[in-house]
Design a protein around this motif. Structure first.
Motif, short mmCIF file in Angstrom:
data_model
loop_
_atom_site.label_atom_id
_atom_site.label_comp_id
_atom_site.label_asym_id
_atom_site.label_seq_id
_atom_site.Cartn_x
_atom_site.Cartn_y
_atom_site.Cartn_z
N VAL A 20 -56.90 63.52 4.03
CA VAL A 20 -55.48 63.16 3.96
C VAL A 20 -54.68 64.04 4.91
O VAL A 20 -54.80 65.27 4.89
N VAL A 23 -48.63 62.94 3.12
CA VAL A 23 -48.31 62.29 1.86
C VAL A 23 -46.80 62.11 1.79
O VAL A 23 -46.04 63.08 1.92
N ASP A 25 -43.43 59.11 0.33
CA ASP A 25 -43.08 58.14 -0.70
C ASP A 25 -43.91 56.86 -0.59
O ASP A 25 -44.18 56.20 -1.59
N GLY A 26 -44.32 56.54 0.64
CA GLY A 26 -45.09 55.32 0.84
C GLY A 26 -46.57 55.48 0.62
O GLY A 26 -47.34 54.56 0.90
N GLY A 27 -47.01 56.65 0.15
CA GLY A 27 -48.43 56.88 -0.10
C GLY A 27 -49.00 57.91 0.85
O GLY A 27 -48.28 58.62 1.55
N ALA A 28 -50.34 57.98 0.86
CA ALA A 28 -51.05 58.98 1.65
C ALA A 28 -51.69 58.32 2.87
O ALA A 28 -52.26 57.23 2.77
N TRP A 29 -51.58 59.00 4.00
CA TRP A 29 -52.22 58.54 5.24
C TRP A 29 -53.33 59.52 5.61
O TRP A 29 -53.12 60.74 5.60
N SER A 30 -54.48 58.98 5.97
CA SER A 30 -55.58 59.81 6.44
C SER A 30 -55.34 60.19 7.90
O SER A 30 -54.50 59.60 8.59
N ARG A 33 -55.97 57.14 10.01
CA ARG A 33 -54.87 56.18 10.04
C ARG A 33 -53.73 56.71 10.90
O ARG A 33 -53.11 55.94 11.67
N SER A 63 -41.10 60.14 6.99
CA SER A 63 -42.02 59.18 6.38
C SER A 63 -43.31 59.27 7.18
O SER A 63 -43.32 59.76 8.32
N HIS A 236 -47.12 67.45 2.78
CA HIS A 236 -46.38 66.73 1.75
C HIS A 236 -44.90 66.67 2.14
O HIS A 236 -44.23 67.70 2.25
N HIS A 256 -47.60 68.60 -6.77
CA HIS A 256 -48.45 68.45 -5.59
C HIS A 256 -49.33 69.66 -5.34
O HIS A 256 -50.08 69.68 -4.36
#
Length: 538
Positions: A20, A23, A25-30, A33, A63, A236, A256
């Motif tokens: 990851v 992280v 509000d829209g989720g977690a990005w690797s 990604r 974001s 985060h 977190h």
């Protein structure tokens, strides 16, 4: 060693693609990604005609998409210019007109502001718009050259590097004493030097979970992002709405399991005021860093008493010297509220000089003006050689004209312990809530209002969240509505909220000293006599 800041993302995507990276509000990005999205954006910008050195403005709250866009701008060889999405359109228009970007990248939340900028007469008609989402969808909204859907359709494979270490990475616009924001140019090399030092000094590694508290137009955010990516750690994004919710900030750190927190100290002092930190709280937290202003000693002592397992480090440095130039880790809670906390010693590759008016070193214990030299120095202000030459001086100790030192405008002294101590400002620039503010820019804004005939803005220290409170004395134009509430409302159209005075005094005339200048010392004394916010006539 990376050549560009974006190289760290590529490196982590190759090593640990599923780890990851961000992280929000829209989720977690690797990392995989993040790498793919930034490659796609770099490709669409390049195909649209962007060339290395073009400026690209980012008008987005934090974001994962905004972070991907920022990285993609670097991969395209362009210069990132972050805009405050909460800033007034008039001020942002001056910034955009000054840096002459090729693109503005925006989204639904900033659609109206982006439209106002594109319609502003002082901004070039060559400016194009890209949406970092599917766009606002309204018929009246400005048309974009591409949306996130178009970005997603581009190939995600690697893009050829289009830049070098010494190229500008970003332009950060700060408050200017003439009333116009000034753009500080920061290179990839300067950020890389600081990040590599910080990763070594603080022992950042892939197990870290770091905070991203400042907005993207604030230089502290650069370390949050690229310190995390260099270590292969997890970033985060702290929602902006938590800034006035101290309990929410504390719960964010707990939930977190953050291992590193970095912010301006006014945020930490605010949390202390509401007593939201428990004894032994945040067991995962390893280090707490602050920068941007003085951390009130009582609040620091409270944090250190409650969190003995955490390392507390003061970082110091103006935007012009890249994130921070000195550091000091506080070994034990301060014994009393007047105990000074040093700004410490220079980071690797940096140098702190305390000099007199003739640029000679002052004796230990004497107050002088602080200059900084080394790898973090900005090339200067964007398209402003006169202002650049005024503060980036040739190093007086040698014959090399290429070696420069930066005049910070801060006063300091060197202690017997070999550490540097901050002693205040030498001019009218102040810090409030971590933001650097030129009082002259506020006065210029007020001076443009028809209801104000004359004004002066001074700053007073406070123990509250803001750290410094802005106070305005003014002479009203006869026949105009010059009530403080009206002036504040009109000024809010020109300046961001952190630059709006909180205390106001209307006067028949402003006090003058012997040489005919406004007596600012007398005004500060007058405001100090009235501790509560005052809207009155004198």
């Amino acid at each position: 060693m990376p050549e560009l800041l974006s190289d760290w993302v590529t490196l982590q995507a190759e090593r640990r693609p599923d780890a990851v990276a961000v992280v929000g509000d829209g989720g977690a990005w690797s990392y995989e990604r993040l790498e793919a999205a930034s490659n796609r954006l770099a490709r669409i910008l390049t195909e649209a005609g962007c060339v290395p050195g073009d400026r690209v403005c980012l008008l987005m709250p934090k974001s994962p998409e905004a972070i991907a866009a920022l990285v993609g701008v670097y991969k395209a060889g362009c210069i990132h210019v972050p805009l405050d999405p909460a800033g007034p359109a008039a001020r942002l228009a001056r910034i955009v007109a000054r840096c002459e970007p090729r693109w503005i990248l925006a989204g639904r939340e900033t659609a109206a502001l982006a439209g106002a900028l594109l319609a502003d007469a002082q901004i070039s008609s060559d400016l194009s718009l890209g949406w970092l989402d599917d766009g606002p969808g309204g018929a009246r909204e400005p048309r974009a050259r591409f949306t996130w859907r178009d970005i997603a359709a581009c190939p995600a494979g690697p893009v050829a590097r289009r830049g070098r270490r010494d190229d500008p990475a970003h332009i950060l616009f700060t408050s200017g004493s003439t009333g116009a924001p000034k753009g500080v140019v920061i290179t990839h090399a300067s950020v890389i030097a600081f990040v590599e030092w910080a990763v070594r000094r603080f022992g950042l590694d892939p197990s870290d979970r770091t905070s991203s508290h400042p907005p993207l137009h604030f230089d502290l955010s650069v370390f949050d992002l690229f310190g995390t990516f260099a270590a292969g750690a997890r970033l985060h994004l702290v929602p902006a709405g938590l800034n006035l919710l101290p309990q929410g900030l504390a719960e964010f750190i707990r939930a977190h399991e953050l291992t590193q927190w970095f912010s301006v100290p006014s945020v930490l002092a605010y949390m202390t005021k509401f007593d939201v930190v428990r004894r032994g709280d945040f067991p995962a937290l390893r280090r707490l860093l602050w920068c941007g202003e003085v951390f009130p000693t009582p609040a620091l002592a409270d944090w250190m008493d409650k969190l003995p397992h955490v390392e507390f480090t003061n970082l110091y440095g103006p935007t012009e010297t890249t994130i921070a130039s000195s550091h000091y880790t506080v070994p034990a809670p301060p014994r009393h509220e007047l105990q000074p906390i040093p700004i410490g010693s220079a980071c690797d590759g940096e140098e702190l000089l305390v000099l007199d008016a003739a640029l000679r070193p002052v004796a230990d214990g004497e107050i002088g003006e602080l200059y900084i030299g080394g790898v973090g120095l900005s090339p200067g202000y964007w398209n402003d050689p006169e202002r650049t030459l005024a503060v980036f001086r040739p190093d007086p100790r040698g014959d090399d004209p290429a070696r420069r030192i930066y005049r910070t405008g801060d006063l300091a002294w060197l202690g017997r312990d070999g550490l540097v101590y901050f002693a205040g400002r030498a001019d009218t620039q102040i810090k409030s809530r971590g933001y650097r503010i030129e009082l002259g820019e506020i006065e210029a804004g007020l001076g443009s209002l028809e209801a104000v005939r004359e004004c002066a803005v001074v700053a007073l220290p406070t123990t509250g969240f803001e750290g410094t409170i802005l106070c305005c004395a003014y002479v009203a134009t006869p026949g105009r509505d010059a009530a403080p509430a009206s002036l504040r409302r009109d000024l809010a159209r020109l300046l961001p909220s952190h630059m709006l005075p909180a205390r106001w005094i209307a006067r028949d005339s402003l006090p003058r000293n012997g040489n005919g200048k406004i007596d600012r010392a007398a005004l500060k004394e007058e405001f100090a006599r009235h501790e509560a916010p005052a809207d009155r006539h004198a």
